[in-house]
Design an enzyme around this catalytic site. Structure first.
Site, PDB file in Angstrom:
ATOM      1  N   HIS A 106       0.818  -1.217   0.000  1.00  0.00           N
ATOM      2  CA  HIS A 106       0.000   0.000   0.000  1.00  0.00           C
ATOM      3  C   HIS A 106       0.852   1.268   0.000  1.00  0.00           C
ATOM      4  O   HIS A 106       0.374   2.334   0.382  1.00  0.00           O
ATOM      5  CB  HIS A 106      -0.960   0.002   1.200  1.00  0.00           C
ATOM      6  CG  HIS A 106      -2.064  -1.003   1.068  1.00  0.00           C
ATOM      7  ND1 HIS A 106      -2.907  -1.358   2.100  1.00  0.00           N
ATOM      8  CD2 HIS A 106      -2.486  -1.734   0.000  1.00  0.00           C
ATOM      9  CE1 HIS A 106      -3.786  -2.268   1.683  1.00  0.00           C
ATOM     10  NE2 HIS A 106      -3.538  -2.510   0.417  1.00  0.00           N
ATOM     11  N   GLY A 172      -2.108  -9.104  12.542  1.00  0.00           N
ATOM     12  CA  GLY A 172      -2.660  -7.778  12.841  1.00  0.00           C
ATOM     13  C   GLY A 172      -3.411  -7.135  11.699  1.00  0.00           C
ATOM     14  O   GLY A 172      -3.319  -5.925  11.500  1.00  0.00           O
ATOM     15  N   THR A 173      -4.185  -7.925  10.971  1.00  0.00           N
ATOM     16  CA  THR A 173      -5.014  -7.337   9.914  1.00  0.00           C
ATOM     17  C   THR A 173      -6.428  -7.883   9.996  1.00  0.00           C
ATOM     18  O   THR A 173      -6.633  -9.058  10.299  1.00  0.00           O
ATOM     19  CB  THR A 173      -4.401  -7.553   8.510  1.00  0.00           C
ATOM     20  OG1 THR A 173      -5.311  -7.070   7.519  1.00  0.00           O
ATOM     21  CG2 THR A 173      -4.060  -8.998   8.230  1.00  0.00           C
ATOM     22  N   ASN A 198      -3.595 -12.458  15.665  1.00  0.00           N
ATOM     23  CA  ASN A 198      -4.378 -11.225  15.745  1.00  0.00           C
ATOM     24  C   ASN A 198      -4.918 -11.059  17.165  1.00  0.00           C
ATOM     25  O   ASN A 198      -5.029 -12.027  17.926  1.00  0.00           O
ATOM     26  CB  ASN A 198      -5.551 -11.297  14.753  1.00  0.00           C
ATOM     27  CG  ASN A 198      -5.902  -9.944  14.168  1.00  0.00           C
ATOM     28  OD1 ASN A 198      -5.039  -9.095  13.978  1.00  0.00           O
ATOM     29  ND2 ASN A 198      -7.173  -9.728  13.906  1.00  0.00           N
ATOM     30  N   LEU A 199      -5.295  -9.822  17.481  1.00  0.00           N
ATOM     31  CA  LEU A 199      -5.875  -9.573  18.802  1.00  0.00           C
ATOM     32  C   LEU A 199      -7.231 -10.279  18.932  1.00  0.00           C
ATOM     33  O   LEU A 199      -7.507 -10.936  19.932  1.00  0.00           O
ATOM     34  CB  LEU A 199      -6.054  -8.060  18.987  1.00  0.00           C
ATOM     35  CG  LEU A 199      -6.334  -7.551  20.384  1.00  0.00           C
ATOM     36  CD1 LEU A 199      -5.241  -7.971  21.350  1.00  0.00           C
ATOM     37  CD2 LEU A 199      -6.448  -6.026  20.365  1.00  0.00           C
TER      38      LEU A 199
HETATM   39  P1  OAD Z   1      -7.599  -2.727  10.418  1.00  0.00           P
HETATM   40  O1  OAD Z   1      -7.732  -1.515  11.271  1.00  0.00           O
HETATM   41  O2  OAD Z   1      -8.697  -3.018   9.459  1.00  0.00           O
HETATM   42  O3  OAD Z   1      -7.431  -4.018  11.324  1.00  0.00           O
HETATM   43  C1  OAD Z   1      -6.482  -4.045  12.362  1.00  0.00           C
HETATM   44  C2  OAD Z   1      -6.484  -5.425  12.983  1.00  0.00           C
HETATM   45  O4  OAD Z   1      -5.448  -5.457  13.944  1.00  0.00           O
HETATM   46  C3  OAD Z   1      -7.779  -5.832  13.671  1.00  0.00           C
HETATM   47  O5  OAD Z   1      -8.167  -7.128  13.243  1.00  0.00           O
HETATM   48  C4  OAD Z   1      -7.414  -5.823  15.173  1.00  0.00           C
HETATM   49  O6  OAD Z   1      -8.080  -6.858  15.898  1.00  0.00           O
HETATM   50  C5  OAD Z   1      -5.926  -6.106  15.107  1.00  0.00           C
HETATM   51  N1  OAD Z   1      -5.169  -5.551  16.247  1.00  0.00           N
HETATM   52  C6  OAD Z   1      -5.372  -4.384  16.909  1.00  0.00           C
HETATM   53  N2  OAD Z   1      -4.459  -4.230  17.878  1.00  0.00           N
HETATM   54  C7  OAD Z   1      -3.649  -5.316  17.833  1.00  0.00           C
HETATM   55  C8  OAD Z   1      -2.522  -5.753  18.590  1.00  0.00           C
HETATM   56  N3  OAD Z   1      -2.013  -5.037  19.589  1.00  0.00           N
HETATM   57  N4  OAD Z   1      -1.962  -6.944  18.251  1.00  0.00           N
HETATM   58  C9  OAD Z   1      -2.458  -7.701  17.244  1.00  0.00           C
HETATM   59  N5  OAD Z   1      -3.521  -7.337  16.513  1.00  0.00           N
HETATM   60  C10 OAD Z   1      -4.106  -6.161  16.787  1.00  0.00           C
HETATM   61  O7  OAD Z   1      -6.192  -2.596   9.669  1.00  0.00           O
HETATM   62  P2  OAD Z   1      -5.672  -3.388   8.376  1.00  0.00           P
HETATM   63  O8  OAD Z   1      -6.222  -4.749   8.322  1.00  0.00           O
HETATM   64  O9  OAD Z   1      -4.213  -3.211   8.322  1.00  0.00           O
HETATM   65  O10 OAD Z   1      -5.535   0.544   3.337  1.00  0.00           O
HETATM   66  O11 OAD Z   1      -6.325  -2.515   7.232  1.00  0.00           O
HETATM   67  C11 OAD Z   1      -6.088  -2.884   5.904  1.00  0.00           C
HETATM   68  C12 OAD Z   1      -6.086  -1.661   5.028  1.00  0.00           C
HETATM   69  O12 OAD Z   1      -7.303  -0.932   5.236  1.00  0.00           O
HETATM   70  C13 OAD Z   1      -5.018  -0.649   5.336  1.00  0.00           C
HETATM   71  O13 OAD Z   1      -3.771  -0.947   4.739  1.00  0.00           O
HETATM   72  C14 OAD Z   1      -5.587   0.614   4.777  1.00  0.00           C
HETATM   73  C15 OAD Z   1      -6.995   0.481   5.316  1.00  0.00           C
HETATM   74  O14 OAD Z   1      -7.968   1.153   4.620  1.00  0.00           O
HETATM   75  C16 OAD Z   1      -5.533   1.668   2.603  1.00  0.00           C
HETATM   76  O15 OAD Z   1      -5.559   2.778   3.097  1.00  0.00           O
HETATM   77  C17 OAD Z   1      -5.487   1.417   1.117  1.00  0.00           C
END
Ligand code: OAD
Length: 231
Positions: A106, A172-173, A198-199
């Site tokens: 990204h 973490g996604t 993941n959390l």
């Molecule tokens: P999200 O905000 O959608 O998801 C974050 C994930 O991390 C969730 O499933 C949480 O449960 C998990 N999480 C939070 N804190 C954590 C911790 N301390 N340890 C482990 N896991 C944890 O973020 P992404 O999946 O990265 O794209 O989002 C994907 C894309 O959506 C991003 O790259 C961005 C966004 O829109 C663009 O902007 C193109």
């Protein structure tokens, strides 16, 4: 053991103080995606978009890699096979933690991109509207991040890695954004063992062979230790 392909998302940087997108209070509850993360939003209000990414760039520059970033860098350094890190994150915390060859699908906050000629250069800490491209002099500098409706970077290379993976880990996604959300499927088709760290269980958790739940700074170092012990 073969190739390990690791996909990371905002959750791996959460404990470094960088907000996620979809957790409670996350970035997408404070900003509209169509305003700050689409080419149309940038065309409508470039000052708003630059302001959003300038704030994130300044915040990311102050953040430190955490135990999860460090553990993945250790895995890349010490594991006898190839370890490929693909990240959806635009921060540089994997590299700051010592990882190499990180595929930023990204894009990255550290980069500027010319919307006219596609030239790339290092972004200043704060970008401004009408900033001139050093290559073609068009006043069309934008952050080198991938917005909704645009093609993520390195896709051919990522699919090649997935086709050769023996282990695929997603860390973490939320699994809500494609094409990254489908990588688990590609890796499974290639015969890889799949694991989610993941959390909370992501939307696609049932697609994984194994799900490990907890904060990244705890579960990622433990998972890496396990791989290094059994390699
Ligand atoms: P999200 O905000 O959608 O998801 C974050 C994930 O991390 C969730 O499933 C949480 O449960 C998990 N999480 C939070 N804190 C954590 C911790 N301390 N340890 C482990 N896991 C944890 O973020 P992404 O999946 O990265 O794209 O989002 C994907 C894309 O959506 C991003 O790259 C961005 C966004 O829109 C663009 O902007 C193109």
């Amino acid at each position: 053991m073969g190739k390990i392909v690791i996909l990371t998302g905002a959750g791996i940087s959460a404990e470094s103080g960088l907000g996620t997108f979809r957790d409670e209070g996350g970035l997408w509850s404070q900003h509209r995606i169509e305003d700050v993360a689409t080419p149309e939003g940038f065309a409508r209000d470039p000052a708003l978009v630059h302001g959003f990414y300038n704030a994130r760039r300044i915040q990311a520059a102050k953040a430190q890699p955490n135990a999860a970033h460090l553990a993945l860098a250790r895995l890349q350094r010490d594991f006898p096979s190839e370890v490929v890190i693909v990240t959806q994150n635009v921060d540089n915390l994997h590299e700051a933690g010592g990882a190499e060859n990180v595929l930023h699908m990204h894009g990255t906050l550290a980069g500027a991109l010319c919307a006219t000629c596609d030239h790339r250069w290092t972004a200043p800490p704060e970008m401004s509207v009408g900033e001139v491209c050093p290559a073609c002099t068009a006043p069309s500098a934008r952050p080198d991040v991938v917005w909704f409706g645009e093609m993520p970077y390195h896709m051919d290379l990522i699919y090649d890695h997935l086709a050769g993976a023996t282990v695929f880990a997603s860390i973490g996604t939320s699994g809500q954004v494609y094409p990254a959300a489908a990588f688990v499927h590609e890796a499974a088709l290639a015969g890889a063992r799949t694991v989610e760290l993941n959390l909370d269980p992501s939307d696609g958790a049932s697609r994984y062979d194994e799900v490990i739940l907890g904060p990244a700074t705890q579960i990622v170092p433990q998972w890496v230790d396990g791989l290094l012990t059994h390699s």
